[in-house]
Enzyme design. Structure first.
Site, mmCIF file in Angstrom:
data_model
loop_
_atom_site.group_PDB
_atom_site.id
_atom_site.type_symbol
_atom_site.label_atom_id
_atom_site.label_comp_id
_atom_site.label_asym_id
_atom_site.label_seq_id
_atom_site.Cartn_x
_atom_site.Cartn_y
_atom_site.Cartn_z
ATOM 1 N N ASN A 1 -17.576 22.706 26.696
ATOM 2 C CA ASN A 1 -17.212 21.421 26.802
ATOM 3 C C ASN A 1 -18.136 20.767 28.403
ATOM 4 O OD1 ASN A 1 -15.717 18.783 28.313
ATOM 5 N ND2 ASN A 1 -14.025 19.932 29.235
ATOM 6 N N ASP A 2 -18.704 21.528 29.812
ATOM 7 C CA ASP A 2 -19.372 20.663 30.162
ATOM 8 C C ASP A 2 -20.980 21.232 29.520
ATOM 9 O OD1 ASP A 2 -17.889 20.510 32.065
ATOM 10 O OD2 ASP A 2 -17.720 22.312 33.316
#
Lengths: 100, 470
Positions: free
Chosen positions: B394-395
């Site tokens: 995600n990040d």
């Protein structure tokens, strides 16, 4: 003129850090996990200290503490090197396949 | 019986082997020989030390017991569990260092620290014993917490409370105070020594609890470094250059890995170590988020799209490890290969829970390592890629890293938003570790596939297999 062992040790320490710095920057990022497990095995070189602690013939509590440290460090020596080997074998299987 | 010089020379040989062990890791082809060198170095060191001791039965027995446990663990451990195994092993080095320091204070003669029984320990050695003990103790308790967090026995969420840093600072000062007291005292001041060790144990625990799950790559590298410094500290107290060399190699290795991990997150080391990241920023970001729409699709659709692409790049993250999806991914790669699709992997340095975590999982699934590329190698290729499949990351793919003012601004990311089509496999729309919404999920070219990574990938494989049969 005798140099204090502390100074000699400090020289070894500083030079070893330089060696470590240069060697580790050359490690390929794909092998960073095996790097951690093998350095873990190498840091269990404290096993040598543990053996000296467990070494004296006249047994007092210090010897038993040393023996316990021997067990802990030995777990790491064997565990660290063997798990590294297991991981590196995985990186090998594919080389063979590529060669075929 | 070997002379002192012969022992020292044997230790020198062992030290050289340790350096060669690390040098071998510069490439997968030389790495196994490197590991062998490490084992040889350790064998030389142990055999040499054995000649200096008398209780052979006790020592060899201890090595056999420990060796049996270590070998069993090494053989049985799952590759997905590597981060917690490494944390566990760091804790053993730390504890062993503390035990050795206690034994050395008790009987300095056995270590050659004093010339005759009953002589006081020289000041320099006291200082070194103090350093070796507190670093060892902090390594032990810190690693125990890291182990509990990584193995899921304790929540990975940061534990923060008011005045945390002041408490830590006060304890650190008290610990140094006890160390000075030990140092200044005439004879062997056990009270000061034990108090110092006890405070160090608690401090190691307090330092790690505020650090959250996704910062674990930094923590585990840092503890790796500590375990090396602890060994070097013991080497100083025992006047043993081999321990100093081996310890410094490990210490600098861990420090470099911590640096690489911090750089890959664009966060100062101090901010990671002080912890608490992803707690308050998360709430703020969630509150301000306006309603945005995303497109979702089934695993079958995703499989179909990938099967018709020319090139696919897979971006694995911690979600892959959690779902143990590496073998399913290998099947997907094989099936896509049969369809003539080029598949490559893009690895972000902090993907997973430890440095190189993803590489090991993919290697376990027998995915050739020349298909697995680092961030710098693949980032320029994304605009030419048909499909990017993000698996549980995600990040590290959040384009917010390019937006000034974002908490992750400046973090180097995998620029998957530049690919033609993006598919994201995720369990829900929940925010990632940084607590940020990810604009990538709302782009027109993005398709969300919800579900467990392993299940989704297996469904993709089925969908592609069906097209192959037809």
């Amino acid at each position: 003129m005798i140099v204090d062992p502390l100074i000699t040790n400090l020289m070894v320490f500083v030079l070893a850090i330089f060696v470590g710095y240069h060697v580790v920057w050359n490690v390929t990022p794909a092998l960073h996990t095996p790097l951690m497990s093998v350095t873990n095995a190498i840091s269990s070189i404290v096993l040598v200290g543990a053996m000296l602690a467990a070494g004296p013939a006249d047994t007092d509590w210090g010897v038993w503490v040393g023996a316990l440290a021997v067990v802990l460090a030995a777990v790491n020596v064997f565990g660290g090197f063997l798990v590294t080997q297991r991981m590196l074998e995985m990186f090998k299987r594919k080389e063979k396949k590529d060669a075929q | 019986m070997l002379s002192a010089n012969q022992v020292a020379l044997a230790y020198l040989v062992a030290s050289v082997f340790f350096i060669l062990a690390l040098k071998g890791l510069s490439s997968p082809t030389t790495s196994r020989r490197g590991n062998l060198f490490g084992m040889i170095g350790m064998a030389i060191a142990v055999a040499t030390t054995l000649t200096l001791t008398q209780n052979w039965l006790l020592i060899i027995g201890g090595i056999i017991v420990g060796g049996a446990i270590g070998s069993t663990v090494a053989r049985k451990v799952q590759m997905t569990a590597m981060p917690e195994l490494v944390a566990f092993m760091h804790s053993l080095v730390g504890l062993a260092a503390v035990l050795i320091a206690f034994a050395a204070v008790n009987n300095p003669l056995a270590f050659g620290i004093v010339k005759a029984a009953g002589d006081p320990i020289p000041g320099g050695n006291k200082l070194e014993l103090f350093i070796g003990t507190f670093v060892g103790a902090m390594t032990f308790s810190g690693s125990v917490i890291a182990f509990l967090k990584l193995s899921g026995r304790m929540s990975g969420a940061p534990v923060v409370f008011a005045g945390q840093h002041m408490v830590n600072l006060a304890m650190a000062l008290a610990m140094v105070g006890c160390g000075l007291w030990f140092f200044m005292s005439g004879g062997t001041n056990w009270t000061a020594f034990i108090a110092m060790a006890a405070i160090a144990f608690v401090l190691g625990f307090l330092i790690i609890i505020p650090i959250g799950g996704a910062d674990m790559p930094v923590v585990i590298s840092m503890l790796n470094s500590y375990s090396g410094w602890a060994a070097a500290g013991i080497g100083f107290s025992l006047n043993n250059p081999m321990l100093i060399i081996a310890g410094s190699l490990v210490g600098s290795s861990g420090a470099i890995l911590s640096y690489i991990m911090c750089k890959a997150m664009n966060r100062p080391f101090l901010s990671v170590i002080l912890g608490g990241f992803g707690t308050d920023t998360g709430a703020a970001a969630a509150a301000s988020g306006e309603q945005k729409t995303h497109r979702s699709g089934s695993a079958e659709d995703a499989g179909f799209l990938m099967g018709n692409a020319d090139s696919v790049v897979i971006v694995p993250g911690y979600g892959l490890a959690v779902a143990r999806a590496q073998h399913a991914v290998k099947e997907l790669v094989d099936k896509l290969g049969e369809k003539g699709v080029t598949v490559r992997f893009a690895i972000h340095p902090v993907a997973g829970r430890m440095p190189g975590h993803m590489n090991v999982l993919l290697a376990e699934a027998e995915i050739p390592y020349d298909q697995v590329l680092e961030m710098d190698e693949i980032n320029s290729d994304f605009p030419n890629s048909d499909v990017v499949l993000v698996l549980g990351a995600n990040d590290v793919v959040n384009p917010a890293a390019h937006t000034p003012g974002s908490p992750i601004y400046g973090m180097p990311i995998l620029e998957v938003d530049k690919a033609r089509t993006v598919m994201v496999v995720k369990r829900s729309m929940a925010a990632g570790y940084a607590g940020l919404d990810n604009d990538l999920f709302y782009m027109d070219k993005t398709m969300m596939v919800f579900g467990d990574a392993k299940k989704v990938v297996e469904d993709m494989v089925k969908a592609i297999r069906d097209t192959l049969i037809k």
